[in-house]
Design a protein around this motif. Structure first.
Motif, PDB file in Angstrom:
ATOM      1  N   GLY A  82      18.262 -11.544 -33.868  1.00  0.00           N
ATOM      2  CA  GLY A  82      19.129 -11.582 -32.668  1.00  0.00           C
ATOM      3  C   GLY A  82      20.513 -11.348 -33.051  1.00  0.00           C
ATOM      4  O   GLY A  82      20.685 -10.522 -34.086  1.00  0.00           O
ATOM      5  N   GLN A  83      21.332 -12.020 -32.452  1.00  0.00           N
ATOM      6  CA  GLN A  83      22.925 -11.612 -32.573  1.00  0.00           C
ATOM      7  C   GLN A  83      23.151 -12.191 -33.936  1.00  0.00           C
ATOM      8  O   GLN A  83      24.035 -11.384 -34.690  1.00  0.00           O
ATOM      9  N   ILE A  84      22.948 -13.233 -34.397  1.00  0.00           N
ATOM     10  CA  ILE A  84      23.351 -13.731 -35.745  1.00  0.00           C
ATOM     11  C   ILE A  84      22.503 -13.003 -36.770  1.00  0.00           C
ATOM     12  O   ILE A  84      23.163 -12.651 -37.774  1.00  0.00           O
ATOM     13  N   GLY A  85      21.214 -12.746 -36.684  1.00  0.00           N
ATOM     14  CA  GLY A  85      20.411 -12.167 -37.426  1.00  0.00           C
ATOM     15  C   GLY A  85      20.948 -10.737 -38.033  1.00  0.00           C
ATOM     16  O   GLY A  85      20.998 -10.263 -38.882  1.00  0.00           O
ATOM     17  N   THR A  86      21.196  -9.966 -36.839  1.00  0.00           N
ATOM     18  CA  THR A  86      21.620  -8.588 -36.760  1.00  0.00           C
ATOM     19  C   THR A  86      23.125  -8.552 -37.635  1.00  0.00           C
ATOM     20  O   THR A  86      23.273  -7.758 -38.404  1.00  0.00           O
ATOM     21  N   ALA A  87      23.887  -9.857 -37.369  1.00  0.00           N
ATOM     22  CA  ALA A  87      25.009  -9.674 -38.152  1.00  0.00           C
ATOM     23  C   ALA A  87      24.705  -9.815 -39.625  1.00  0.00           C
ATOM     24  O   ALA A  87      25.776  -9.510 -40.505  1.00  0.00           O
ATOM     25  N   VAL A  88      23.809 -10.710 -39.840  1.00  0.00           N
ATOM     26  CA  VAL A  88      23.503 -10.798 -41.287  1.00  0.00           C
ATOM     27  C   VAL A  88      22.966  -9.593 -41.914  1.00  0.00           C
ATOM     28  O   VAL A  88      23.266  -9.208 -43.072  1.00  0.00           O
ATOM     29  N   ALA A  89      22.352  -8.821 -41.167  1.00  0.00           N
ATOM     30  CA  ALA A  89      21.829  -7.684 -41.520  1.00  0.00           C
ATOM     31  C   ALA A  89      22.992  -6.641 -41.867  1.00  0.00           C
ATOM     32  O   ALA A  89      23.101  -5.883 -42.939  1.00  0.00           O
ATOM     33  N   ARG A  90      23.973  -6.603 -41.282  1.00  0.00           N
ATOM     34  CA  ARG A  90      25.070  -5.889 -41.413  1.00  0.00           C
ATOM     35  C   ARG A  90      25.904  -6.043 -42.628  1.00  0.00           C
ATOM     36  O   ARG A  90      26.230  -5.154 -43.359  1.00  0.00           O
ATOM     37  N   ARG A  91      25.848  -7.310 -43.024  1.00  0.00           N
ATOM     38  CA  ARG A  91      26.540  -8.025 -44.401  1.00  0.00           C
ATOM     39  C   ARG A  91      25.633  -7.295 -45.344  1.00  0.00           C
ATOM     40  O   ARG A  91      26.031  -6.823 -46.603  1.00  0.00           O
ATOM     41  N   ALA A  92      24.057  -7.574 -45.420  1.00  0.00           N
ATOM     42  CA  ALA A  92      23.017  -7.369 -46.142  1.00  0.00           C
ATOM     43  C   ALA A  92      23.338  -5.890 -46.588  1.00  0.00           C
ATOM     44  O   ALA A  92      23.065  -5.178 -48.009  1.00  0.00           O
ATOM     45  N   LEU A  93      23.516  -4.811 -45.713  1.00  0.00           N
ATOM     46  CA  LEU A  93      23.493  -3.466 -45.896  1.00  0.00           C
ATOM     47  C   LEU A  93      24.900  -3.237 -46.687  1.00  0.00           C
ATOM     48  O   LEU A  93      24.525  -2.307 -47.598  1.00  0.00           O
ATOM     49  N   GLY A  94      25.848  -4.000 -46.564  1.00  0.00           N
ATOM     50  CA  GLY A  94      26.984  -3.979 -47.542  1.00  0.00           C
ATOM     51  C   GLY A  94      26.940  -4.286 -48.785  1.00  0.00           C
ATOM     52  O   GLY A  94      27.410  -3.499 -49.715  1.00  0.00           O
ATOM     53  N   PHE A  95      26.167  -4.880 -48.996  1.00  0.00           N
ATOM     54  CA  PHE A  95      25.533  -5.574 -50.538  1.00  0.00           C
ATOM     55  C   PHE A  95      24.637  -4.686 -50.985  1.00  0.00           C
ATOM     56  O   PHE A  95      24.081  -4.781 -52.192  1.00  0.00           O
ATOM     57  N   GLY A  96      24.020  -3.531 -50.381  1.00  0.00           N
ATOM     58  CA  GLY A  96      23.150  -2.521 -51.049  1.00  0.00           C
ATOM     59  C   GLY A  96      21.505  -3.264 -51.075  1.00  0.00           C
ATOM     60  O   GLY A  96      20.846  -3.108 -52.124  1.00  0.00           O
ATOM     61  N   MET A  97      21.186  -4.178 -50.010  1.00  0.00           N
ATOM     62  CA  MET A  97      19.813  -4.879 -50.012  1.00  0.00           C
ATOM     63  C   MET A  97      19.085  -4.160 -49.132  1.00  0.00           C
ATOM     64  O   MET A  97      19.257  -3.385 -48.311  1.00  0.00           O
ATOM     65  N   ASP A  98      17.601  -4.012 -49.632  1.00  0.00           N
ATOM     66  CA  ASP A  98      16.634  -4.029 -48.532  1.00  0.00           C
ATOM     67  C   ASP A  98      16.421  -5.021 -47.474  1.00  0.00           C
ATOM     68  O   ASP A  98      16.581  -6.096 -48.022  1.00  0.00           O
ATOM     69  N   ILE A  99      16.238  -4.584 -46.265  1.00  0.00           N
ATOM     70  CA  ILE A  99      16.214  -5.675 -45.236  1.00  0.00           C
ATOM     71  C   ILE A  99      15.069  -5.503 -44.512  1.00  0.00           C
ATOM     72  O   ILE A  99      14.562  -4.499 -43.782  1.00  0.00           O
ATOM     73  N   LEU A 100      14.212  -6.829 -44.511  1.00  0.00           N
ATOM     74  CA  LEU A 100      13.123  -6.960 -43.541  1.00  0.00           C
ATOM     75  C   LEU A 100      13.290  -7.828 -42.353  1.00  0.00           C
ATOM     76  O   LEU A 100      14.048  -9.015 -42.673  1.00  0.00           O
ATOM     77  N   GLY A 101      12.940  -7.759 -41.285  1.00  0.00           N
ATOM     78  CA  GLY A 101      13.347  -8.695 -40.163  1.00  0.00           C
ATOM     79  C   GLY A 101      11.703  -8.767 -39.329  1.00  0.00           C
ATOM     80  O   GLY A 101      10.856  -7.994 -39.412  1.00  0.00           O
ATOM     81  N   TYR A 102      11.724 -10.123 -38.842  1.00  0.00           N
ATOM     82  CA  TYR A 102      10.755 -10.475 -38.247  1.00  0.00           C
ATOM     83  C   TYR A 102      11.110 -11.176 -36.938  1.00  0.00           C
ATOM     84  O   TYR A 102      12.080 -12.202 -36.822  1.00  0.00           O
ATOM     85  N   ASP A 103      10.830 -10.511 -35.753  1.00  0.00           N
ATOM     86  CA  ASP A 103      11.094 -11.304 -34.362  1.00  0.00           C
ATOM     87  C   ASP A 103      10.058 -10.954 -33.397  1.00  0.00           C
ATOM     88  O   ASP A 103       9.312 -10.049 -33.818  1.00  0.00           O
TER      89      ASP A 103
END
Length: 348
Positions: free
Chosen positions: A156-177
């Motif tokens: 959601g709002q917070i999970g998406t904000a976490v994803a934005r930060r993870a992208l900056g760290f060069g991470m692969d990002i999986l999501g479940y919702d």
């Protein structure tokens, strides 16, 4: 002359980081009362404190129907936060009481803090600080984030904000919702099942509301699926993780670290794993900054003053929120195997 509106805040941090929200209420002719205990209140304490309230600013307290019905003057329940679990929204609506919340008000702060916990666990920062202060000089080898996989449970709002930060760290990002939001895919989120996320993620972070479908969502079966050596972060709700199963996963080494900022009661009962070197325990402060305090406080005040003036509040709990509250009554259930789907329970 009309009597003052009585506004009672059970939210411990309301007005603490910024006086502006309190000043606005008092300037509008409100009498503001503050939590006298410095912790969430039980049902009896809420009635003693706020029985004559026109408005209640609700923190991490439960407000069941039995309490709402006895607050005869109550016109608005303004949640000081983004969730409203523990509030009988249907009862409030039946009594003509508005229920509001503060959407996205501490989104960025909670996402920042989540990454602070991740970095601390992966680089052993707190352990080395404690060791060095006591005269030690142990250079612990940490784990880098670049190229690792982060699994976000609740995008959601917070999970998406976490994803934005993870992208900056060069991470692969999986999501479940249960809802697959397009915005999150812009930041690299690939939606998958809960089981797949647990198996593939080096870092798992939880950003879900608590209801009966998410209570103990992460238990023995799920923790047996996680990649050995992964870490788990919970800045959402304590009850989403089964704590006996968590303790076993930490003792066995299945999880190499855990961080928690949320508790079923505050202060919490001490858990054995709080003492483990690879566990971080913080006092529910992920979203608490000077900026978020002012932002959240003003959102709450905007809603209260709107109702005081006879207007619709800007941030009401909507029918969609009521639908989501049906989850807590077991009328719909989440299927752990299928991303983005809800399944109706037969016979309900």
């Amino acid at each position: 002359m009309a009597s003052k509106w009585v506004v009672c805040s059970t939210a411990v941090t309301f007005g603490r980081g910024s006086s502006e929200p309190v000043d606005r209420l008092e300037a509008a002719g409100c009498e503001v009362r503050f939590n006298p205990y410095g912790r969430p209140l039980d049902k009896k304490e809420i009635l003693e404190f706020a029985r004559d309230a026109d408005a209640i600013i609700l923190g991490n307290d439960d407000l069941p129907a039995s309490v709402i019905r006895r607050m005869k003057k109550l016109k608005i329940i303004a949640r000081y936060g983004v969730g409203f679990d523990g509030v009988d929204v249907a009862e409030a609506r039946d009594l003509g009481i508005q229920v509001t919340y503060a959407p996205a008000s501490n989104r960025e702060e909670t996402a920042d803090f989540t990454f602070g916990l991740i970095l601390d666990l992966e680089r052993h920062i707190s352990q080395m600080v404690i060791d060095t202060r006591s005269g030690g000089w142990t250079k612990r080898t940490g784990t880098g984030l670049y190229g690792k996989t982060i699994g976000i449970i609740g995008v959601g709002q917070i999970g998406t904000a976490v994803a934005r930060r993870a992208l900056g760290f060069g991470m692969d990002i999986l999501g479940y919702d249960i809802i697959q939001r397009n915005e999150a895919t812009v930041y690299g989120v690939v939606y998958t099942t809960l089981n797949d996320l647990l198996r593939r993620s080096d870092i798992i972070t939880i950003h879900l509301p608590l209801d009966e479908t998410t209570r103990n969502l992460i238990s023995s079966r799920e923790l047996n699926l996680v990649k050995p050596g992964s870490i788990l972060i919970n800045t959402a709700r304590s009850g989403i993780v089964n704590h006996n199963a968590l303790d076993k996963a930490l003792q066995s080494g299945r999880l190499s670290g855990f961080a928690i900022d949320v508790f079923s009661k505050e202060p919490p009962d001490h858990q054995p794993y709080y003492d483990y070197d690879n566990v971080l325990v913080t006092p529910h402060v992920a979203g608490n900054t000077y900026e978020s305090s002012q932002r959240m406080g003003n959102i709450v005040v905007d809603n209260i003053l709107a109702v005081k003036s006879g207007k619709e509040p800007p941030d009401p709990v909507t029918p969609q929120h009521l639908y989501e509250s049906m989850l807590s009554m077991g009328q719909v259930v989440l299927n752990k195997q299928m991303p983005g789907t809800l399944h109706q329970l037969e016979g309900k």
